[in-house]
Write an enzyme that holds these catalytic residues in place. Structure first.
Site, PDB file in Angstrom:
ATOM      1  N   CYS A   1       1.053 -12.021  -2.727  1.00 17.83           N
ATOM      2  CA  CYS A   1       1.779 -11.406  -3.841  1.00 17.83           C
ATOM      3  C   CYS A   1       1.025 -11.504  -5.167  1.00 17.83           C
ATOM      4  O   CYS A   1       1.438 -10.910  -6.156  1.00 17.83           O
ATOM      5  CB  CYS A   1       3.148 -12.070  -3.999  1.00 17.83           C
ATOM      6  SG  CYS A   1       3.006 -13.830  -4.347  1.00 17.83           S
TER       7      CYS A   1
ATOM      8  N   ASP B   1       0.793 -14.158  -7.046  1.00 15.25           N
ATOM      9  CA  ASP B   1       1.372 -15.142  -7.970  1.00 15.25           C
ATOM     10  C   ASP B   1       0.516 -16.404  -8.046  1.00 15.25           C
ATOM     11  O   ASP B   1      -0.246 -16.704  -7.146  1.00 15.25           O
ATOM     12  CB  ASP B   1       2.797 -15.495  -7.534  1.00 15.25           C
ATOM     13  CG  ASP B   1       3.749 -14.340  -7.777  1.00 15.25           C
ATOM     14  OD1 ASP B   1       3.511 -13.591  -8.731  1.00 15.25           O
ATOM     15  OD2 ASP B   1       4.701 -14.192  -7.009  1.00 15.25           O
TER      16      ASP B   1
ATOM     17  N   CYS C   1       5.166 -17.913   0.274  1.00 14.80           N
ATOM     18  CA  CYS C   1       5.380 -18.598  -1.008  1.00 14.80           C
ATOM     19  C   CYS C   1       5.279 -20.114  -0.835  1.00 14.80           C
ATOM     20  O   CYS C   1       4.915 -20.829  -1.757  1.00 14.80           O
ATOM     21  CB  CYS C   1       6.750 -18.262  -1.577  1.00 14.80           C
ATOM     22  SG  CYS C   1       7.156 -16.523  -1.476  1.00 14.80           S
TER      23      CYS C   1
ATOM     24  N   CYS D   1       7.831 -16.662  -7.470  1.00 20.54           N
ATOM     25  CA  CYS D   1       9.244 -16.301  -7.327  1.00 20.54           C
ATOM     26  C   CYS D   1      10.133 -17.543  -7.191  1.00 20.54           C
ATOM     27  O   CYS D   1       9.651 -18.674  -7.249  1.00 20.54           O
ATOM     28  CB  CYS D   1       9.392 -15.439  -6.086  1.00 20.54           C
ATOM     29  SG  CYS D   1       8.994 -16.378  -4.608  1.00 20.54           S
TER      30      CYS D   1
HETATM   31 FE1  FES Z   1       4.903 -14.636  -4.975  1.00 20.60          FE
HETATM   32 FE2  FES Z   1       6.926 -15.874  -3.796  1.00 20.60          FE
HETATM   33  S1  FES Z   1       6.627 -13.725  -3.987  1.00 20.60           S
HETATM   34  S2  FES Z   1       5.205 -16.746  -4.752  1.00 20.60           S
END
Ligand code: FES
Length: 149
Positions: A39, A41, A108, A64
């Site tokens: 993702c 992140d 995640c 998230c």
């Molecule tokens: Fe990116 Fe959960 S969607 S860390």
């Protein structure tokens, strides 16, 4: 507004709503930063070490809700442990302590343990316990040519 909780355990929701050890440690002994390839992140973990144990730990994430719950749990699990013990905490251990994560959110859960291990390795590199990591091939700029000429 009622949040959709389908698939999330009570423990995940509890850590998401009341995350532990959020923040930054100025001048940490070890620092780990990991990006999630799925993702994009980011997760950061900061540790303070005393007597070979994790004396203090904080996290900051741009991930998230699941990433927040995972980070909160991993910091709780690692606090007070020796560095060797903390190094053995796996992604699976964290997900298990959280009573599971929905399958589409398992990526995640990788961030927490990986960032923790990276912070411990950073500390070990600083004190000379392990050699400094060589930059990866794709990060080297020497000899690169500009494609536009
Ligand atoms: Fe990116 Fe959960 S969607 S860390």
């Amino acid at each position: 507004m009622i949040m959709a909780q389908v698939g999330y355990s009570k423990t995940v929701m509890e850590h998401f709503m009341n995350p532990r050890n959020v923040g930054v440690i100025e001048d940490p002994d070890g620092y780990g930063q990991v990006g999630n390839p799925v993702c994009g992140d980011l997760m950061e973990i900061f540790i303070k070490v005393k007597d070979n144990k994790i004396d203090d730990i904080k996290f900051r994430t741009f991930g998230c809700g699941s990433a927040i719950a995972v980070s909160s749990m991993v910091t709780e699990m690692a606090k007070g442990k020796t560095l060797d013990e903390a190094m053995k905490i796996t992604r699976g251990d964290v997900a298990k302590e959280l009573e599971g994560l929905p399958p589409q959110k398992m990526h995640c859960s990788n961030l927490g343990a990986d960032a923790l291990h990276s912070a411990i390795k950073d500390y070990w590199m600083k004190i000379g316990k392990i050699p400094k990591e060589e930059p990866k091939e794709e990060e080297r700029s020497e000899g690169e040519t500009c494609p536009s000429g």
